[in-house]
Design a protein around this motif. Structure first.
Motif, mmCIF file in Angstrom:
data_model
loop_
_atom_site.group_PDB
_atom_site.id
_atom_site.type_symbol
_atom_site.label_atom_id
_atom_site.label_comp_id
_atom_site.label_asym_id
_atom_site.label_seq_id
_atom_site.Cartn_x
_atom_site.Cartn_y
_atom_site.Cartn_z
ATOM 1 N N ASP A 6 7.109 -35.175 -5.982
ATOM 2 C CA ASP A 6 7.732 -35.425 -7.291
ATOM 3 C C ASP A 6 7.295 -34.360 -8.299
ATOM 4 O OD1 ASP A 6 9.065 -37.740 -6.439
ATOM 5 O OD2 ASP A 6 7.370 -39.025 -6.978
ATOM 6 N N ARG A 7 6.017 -34.017 -8.280
ATOM 7 C CA ARG A 7 5.511 -32.986 -9.201
ATOM 8 C C ARG A 7 6.187 -31.636 -8.925
ATOM 9 N NH1 ARG A 7 1.020 -36.026 -8.085
ATOM 10 N NH2 ARG A 7 0.132 -37.103 -9.868
ATOM 11 N N LEU A 10 9.579 -31.762 -10.411
ATOM 12 C CA LEU A 10 9.504 -31.620 -11.866
ATOM 13 C C LEU A 10 9.284 -30.167 -12.269
ATOM 14 C CD1 LEU A 10 7.449 -34.817 -12.756
ATOM 15 C CD2 LEU A 10 9.904 -34.419 -13.117
ATOM 16 N N ARG A 11 8.454 -29.432 -11.526
ATOM 17 C CA ARG A 11 8.241 -28.008 -11.844
ATOM 18 C C ARG A 11 9.546 -27.226 -11.706
ATOM 19 N NH1 ARG A 11 3.215 -29.016 -9.601
ATOM 20 N NH2 ARG A 11 3.870 -28.528 -7.471
ATOM 21 N N GLN A 14 12.024 -28.369 -14.463
ATOM 22 C CA GLN A 14 11.583 -27.912 -15.777
ATOM 23 C C GLN A 14 11.951 -26.440 -15.985
ATOM 24 O OE1 GLN A 14 7.377 -28.482 -16.413
ATOM 25 N NE2 GLN A 14 7.635 -28.623 -18.605
ATOM 26 N N MET A 39 15.087 -37.604 -7.507
ATOM 27 C CA MET A 39 15.473 -37.278 -8.882
ATOM 28 C C MET A 39 16.051 -38.510 -9.578
ATOM 29 S SD MET A 39 16.990 -33.459 -8.188
ATOM 30 C CE MET A 39 17.606 -33.193 -9.838
ATOM 31 N N LEU A 42 13.173 -40.670 -10.544
ATOM 32 C CA LEU A 42 12.474 -40.103 -11.712
ATOM 33 C C LEU A 42 13.263 -40.345 -13.000
ATOM 34 C CD1 LEU A 42 11.216 -36.778 -10.093
ATOM 35 C CD2 LEU A 42 9.782 -38.678 -10.879
ATOM 36 N N ARG A 43 14.607 -40.283 -12.919
ATOM 37 C CA ARG A 43 15.442 -40.590 -14.092
ATOM 38 C C ARG A 43 15.334 -42.067 -14.465
ATOM 39 N NH1 ARG A 43 19.098 -37.355 -11.436
ATOM 40 N NH2 ARG A 43 19.269 -35.304 -12.336
ATOM 41 N N ILE A 47 11.106 -40.522 -16.517
ATOM 42 C CA ILE A 47 10.329 -39.283 -16.449
ATOM 43 C C ILE A 47 11.249 -38.078 -16.638
ATOM 44 C CG2 ILE A 47 8.879 -37.851 -14.950
ATOM 45 C CD1 ILE A 47 7.863 -40.553 -13.738
ATOM 46 N N LEU A 48 12.400 -38.097 -15.993
ATOM 47 C CA LEU A 48 13.441 -37.094 -16.227
ATOM 48 C C LEU A 48 14.431 -37.716 -17.202
ATOM 49 C CD1 LEU A 48 14.436 -35.580 -12.745
ATOM 50 C CD2 LEU A 48 13.334 -34.429 -14.656
ATOM 51 N N PRO A 148 5.445 -24.616 -16.064
ATOM 52 C CA PRO A 148 5.568 -26.074 -16.186
ATOM 53 C C PRO A 148 4.410 -26.685 -16.927
ATOM 54 C CG PRO A 148 4.845 -25.467 -13.996
ATOM 55 C CD PRO A 148 5.128 -24.184 -14.730
#
Length: 149
Positions: A6-7, A10-11, A14, A39, A42-43, A47-48, A148
């Protein structure tokens, strides 16, 4: 709870929020469906959130950015919500931050030039409910830190 995959997502997002789930998946070693599911999760977790578009304000004719520290005159007479609602209605105010310290709010104001900023300050900002002390700092230059979070 987010994991290392997940990280990594995100990178990648971003750096470029317009990438497809397939492109994100390729960048982090996942299939398109697996990246899409992550994704989406995360939405849904918040988080997103959205996609941010960066405009070049100077190229659009807005050459002056001013940070205003605003201290409300009497917090008991005007509610913070009333102030926030009124200041958010001013299109030149690009950001409103409620802060701790000497000032109650920090505003980011964009204007075409200094006379335009003065007009916004006198006619709109100083007329806000509960206005007290103001301190202005003109932005000279801005550097975005790459990479990030």
């Amino acid at each position: 709870m987010i994991d290392d995959t997940d990280r990594a997502i995100l990178r990648v997002v971003q750096a470029n929020a317009s990438l497809s789930a397939g492109a994100v998946g390729r960048a982090v070693g996942l299939s398109q469906p697996a990246a899409w599911r992550r994704m989406r999760r995360l939405r849904e977790a918040g988080i997103l959130a959205g996609r941010e578009l960066a405009l070049d304000l100077e190229k659009l004719g807005f050459g002056v950015t001013v940070f205003l520290g605003v201290k409300l005159a009497a917090k008991g007479r005007v509610s913070l919500e009333d102030f926030e609602r009124a200041v958010a209605a001013i299109p030149e105010v690009r950001r409103v931050d409620h802060v701790l310290g000497r000032f109650d709010y920090r505003l980011r104001v964009t204007a075409r030039d200094l006379p335009d900023f003065e007009r916004v300050l006198r006619r709109r900002i100083m007329a806000l409910p509960g206005m007290g002390e103001i301190e202005a700092n003109v932005l000279l230059s801005e550097e975005r830190l790459p990479g990030p979070l």
